[in-house]
Design an enzyme around this catalytic site. Structure first.
Site, short mmCIF file in Angstrom:
data_model
loop_
_atom_site.label_atom_id
_atom_site.label_comp_id
_atom_site.label_asym_id
_atom_site.label_seq_id
_atom_site.Cartn_x
_atom_site.Cartn_y
_atom_site.Cartn_z
CG ASP A 217 5.12 -1.37 5.69
OD1 ASP A 217 5.99 -2.15 6.12
OD2 ASP A 217 4.98 -1.12 4.47
CD GLU A 243 2.87 -4.92 5.19
OE1 GLU A 243 3.59 -4.60 4.22
OE2 GLU A 243 1.66 -4.63 5.25
CD GLU A 270 7.64 -5.19 1.04
OE1 GLU A 270 8.40 -4.35 0.53
OE2 GLU A 270 6.92 -4.95 2.03
CG ASP A 293 6.27 -7.12 -5.08
OD1 ASP A 293 6.25 -7.35 -6.31
OD2 ASP A 293 6.30 -5.97 -4.61
CG HIS A 320 4.73 -5.35 -1.34
ND1 HIS A 320 5.68 -5.07 -2.31
CD2 HIS A 320 4.74 -4.28 -0.50
CE1 HIS A 320 6.24 -3.90 -2.05
NE2 HIS A 320 5.69 -3.41 -0.96
CD GLU A 342 0.82 -2.04 -0.06
OE1 GLU A 342 1.42 -1.27 0.72
OE2 GLU A 342 1.27 -3.14 -0.43
#
Length: 394
Positions: A217, A243, A270, A293, A320, A342
């Protein structure tokens, strides 16, 4: 059934933290997410390098409660603090009162259009997201069925989670699919930072063994050249995806990465908003894995459209924070092209996440989420929740 009340709350951070400290679920020094060295868009400024909390703002939780005239209630949430809450309270709520919550597509379209003069991305869409989630929770409760059933039914009986965070030794034997590392360094740290990033990945591979997956990330902190070089450095350690390396508007940059990086998949999304933003990303072939998200992208209504758009291009969607958000977990179970959820331990893998607001938040068991057994999202306000929530009034 008609919408009778729209209540909007902001989480009082000080009161919530005090309650969590009393409950024993937080580290008094703060969460690793905001208080440790993690590469971020401000890393090139030395005074903001060490902690994201030094520059993050307007991120407070916003809770929406929609109450129907028959007493049923639905809950949604997003972030953005007073900015998000004010849009809901002073603008969006006006068009919701007296409306049929089952007309959810119409209501989403209306919310989007009335916020267009100041919206399209960011805070206004966060506001729309919170309301949309509450509407879906409400109508699935009215139907007396789990939200995933309202979304088309289950496509799987269980889904494996992965953990975001850098505590490899504490999570390696818990049944998770893998670990997503928060990369500490970006271009401003030069070659030395690149070596330290690679050393972290190497150490993680040694701890996790050959079979667990590793993901990276990068939180909008890298650039194209840096990402390509890092991908080469970590190639021996079998990184599944890299990511959000670039700012979200650098779609051409993502497309270049997706062409040139062949040892890991490119993932992002995201900080993208609505199906319109994702249409551009998909058309540019900017990623192999899309990561909306659900609390920001436009709610369940937009996320399911994005899943459909992705499926037409044979792309995977991995929301996300999907295993941390009850609405997203139901979406995950309802969609064929979402393979994982996640998860993260906010205050360390030795502390169980504790939500001061909601009862009914599902946790993974042995690394897997089971099909939710609940009506709606299963959420209700925890006893004492109103003590840590500040309600907006009109």
């Amino acid at each position: 059934m008609k919408i009778e009340h729209v209540r909007v709350f902001i989480l009082n951070g000080e009161k919530a933290h005090a309650q969590q400290v009393k409950q024993g679920s937080v580290n008094t020094e703060g969460s690793w997410l905001s208080e440790t060295v993690i590469a971020n868009p401000m890393s090139n400024y030395p005074e903001y390098f060490d902690r994201r909390s030094s520059w993050l703002g307007m991120g407070g939780r916003v809770i929406v409660q929609i109450i129907a005239d028959n007493g049923l209630e639905g809950f949604g949430e997003s972030t953005g603090g007073m900015a998000t809450a004010s849009i809901i309270n002073e603008h969006i709520s006006r068009i919701l009162l007296g409306k049929d919550p089952f007309q959810i597509e119409k209501l989403w379209d209306m919310m989007f259009k009335i916020t267009l003069p100041y919206g399209r991305k960011g805070i206004p869409i966060m506001a729309v997201s919170a309301v949309d989630l509450a509407l879906w929770d409400l109508i699935s409760k009215a139907r007396q069925e789990p939200l995933y059933v309202s979304l088309g039914g289950a496509t799987k009986d269980k889904v494996q989670a992965y953990v975001t965070g850098n505590e490899s030794t504490k999570i390696k034997d818990r049944g998770f699919m893998g670990q997503k590392l928060a990369m500490p360094y970006g271009p401003s740290s030069g070659w030395e930072g690149m070596k330290r990033n690679a050393a972290l990945v190497a150490e993680t591979r040694d701890i996790l063994g050959p079979d667990m997956e590793i993901m990276l990330d990068c939180y909008m902190a890298w650039n194209v050249e840096y990402t390509i070089r890092m991908a080469e450095l970590v190639a021996p350690y079998r990184v599944k995806w890299i990511e959000e390396t670039l700012p979200p508007d650098d779609i051409d940059g993502y497309a270049e990465l997706n062409r040139k990086v062949i040892t890991s998949a490119i993932a992002t999304g995201e900080h993208e908003y609505t199906r319109y933003g994702y249409q551009q990303l998909i058309q540019a072939r900017g990623a192999q894995i899309l990561q909306p998200d659900i609390c920001w992208v436009g709610g369940v209504s937009e996320a399911r459209k994005i899943c459909t758009m992705a499926s037409a291009c044979n792309l995977e969607v991995i929301p996300h924070a999907g295993g941390l958000q009850p609405w997203a977990l139901h979406l995950i179970f309802s969609q064929v092209n979402i393979p994982y959820a996640e998860f993260a331990y906010y205050h360390g893998a030795d502390k169980t996440n504790y939500d001061v607001v909601f009862e009914g938040v599902q946790l993974p068991q042995d690394g897997w989420f089971k099909l939710p057994e609940c009506i709606g999202t299963g959420l209700s306000l925890r006893e004492g929740a109103l003590e840590v929530l500040d309600e907006l009034t009109r």
